[in-house]
Design a protein around this motif. Structure first.
Motif, PDB file in Angstrom:
ATOM      1  N   LYS A   1      29.518  34.390  30.842  1.00  9.53           N
ATOM      2  CA  LYS A   1      28.874  35.639  30.401  1.00  9.53           C
ATOM      3  C   LYS A   1      29.718  36.850  30.776  1.00  9.53           C
ATOM      4  O   LYS A   1      29.896  37.773  29.974  1.00  9.53           O
ATOM      5  N   LYS A   2      30.256  36.869  31.982  1.00  9.57           N
ATOM      6  CA  LYS A   2      31.107  37.987  32.421  1.00  9.57           C
ATOM      7  C   LYS A   2      32.379  38.066  31.591  1.00  9.57           C
ATOM      8  O   LYS A   2      32.829  39.159  31.231  1.00  9.57           O
ATOM      9  N   LEU A   3      32.960  36.916  31.298  1.00  7.94           N
ATOM     10  CA  LEU A   3      34.176  36.874  30.496  1.00  7.94           C
ATOM     11  C   LEU A   3      33.911  37.413  29.091  1.00  7.94           C
ATOM     12  O   LEU A   3      34.679  38.227  28.575  1.00  7.94           O
ATOM     13  N   LEU A   4      32.831  36.981  28.478  1.00  6.21           N
ATOM     14  CA  LEU A   4      32.474  37.473  27.153  1.00  6.21           C
ATOM     15  C   LEU A   4      32.268  38.985  27.169  1.00  6.21           C
ATOM     16  O   LEU A   4      32.791  39.702  26.314  1.00  6.21           O
ATOM     17  N   GLU A   5      31.510  39.467  28.154  1.00  2.62           N
ATOM     18  CA  GLU A   5      31.252  40.908  28.257  1.00  2.62           C
ATOM     19  C   GLU A   5      32.541  41.703  28.421  1.00  2.62           C
ATOM     20  O   GLU A   5      32.648  42.810  27.909  1.00  2.62           O
ATOM     21  N   SER A   6      33.527  41.127  29.112  1.00  2.05           N
ATOM     22  CA  SER A   6      34.784  41.856  29.345  1.00  2.05           C
ATOM     23  C   SER A   6      35.532  42.146  28.053  1.00  2.05           C
ATOM     24  O   SER A   6      36.353  43.063  28.002  1.00  2.05           O
ATOM     25  N   GLU A   7      35.256  41.378  27.005  1.00  4.40           N
ATOM     26  CA  GLU A   7      35.910  41.569  25.707  1.00  4.40           C
ATOM     27  C   GLU A   7      34.933  42.023  24.628  1.00  4.40           C
ATOM     28  O   GLU A   7      35.233  41.961  23.444  1.00  4.40           O
ATOM     29  N   GLU A   8      33.739  42.458  25.065  1.00  2.00           N
ATOM     30  CA  GLU A   8      32.680  42.877  24.154  1.00  2.00           C
ATOM     31  C   GLU A   8      32.342  41.786  23.141  1.00  2.00           C
ATOM     32  O   GLU A   8      32.159  42.034  21.946  1.00  2.00           O
TER      33      GLU A   8
END
Length: 131
Positions: A63-70
């Motif tokens: 989830k954090k990884l996805l959020e980091s790239e919008e």
């Protein structure tokens, strides 16, 4: 033309045996994101010995990884899962469904003898696309 990522299970095929889609179509000119395998390490660098705790940390990291790239679950087109011990499907599916709802990506799962570090029990790699 406003193309989008589509997922389908052809009627000529057997139904999926799990929460995945047989084929995901990515339109031309989509931006592709490929992640390294995400593991169950926490922010302090600790890898719990319990399999399900590693699963929980892995999904938190995804989830954090996805959020980091919008990015979000809708951008995930393919998931590869490697595990060194039997997956608790009730637990993993609860995390999986919380992330994807009912729009599942293509998926491959393999049981293997070892991952890159001896304490790792699960690793999940994502392929994502943004139109």
């Amino acid at each position: 033309m406003n193309e989008k990522i589509t997922r389908k299970n052809p009627e000529s095929m057997p139904r999926p045996v799990g929460n995945y889609t047989h084929i995901t179509r990515v339109p031309k000119n989509a931006e592709l994101f490929v992640t390294s395998g995400q593991i169950g390490v926490d922010m302090d660098g600790h890898v719990p010995s319990d399999f399900n705790e590693q699963v929980a940390n892995t999904f938190t990291n995804i989830k954090k990884l996805l959020e980091s790239e919008e990015l979000n679950h809708g951008h995930i087109i393919k998931v590869n899962i490697w595990a060194t011990e039997e997956i608790d499907w009730d637990y993993l599916d609860s995390k999986w469904e919380a992330l994807f709802g009912n729009k599942f990506p293509a998926m491959t799962i393999a049981y293997i003898s070892k991952l890159g570090l001896p304490e790792l029990k699960i690793e999940i790699e994502l392929w994502c696309a943004k139109v």
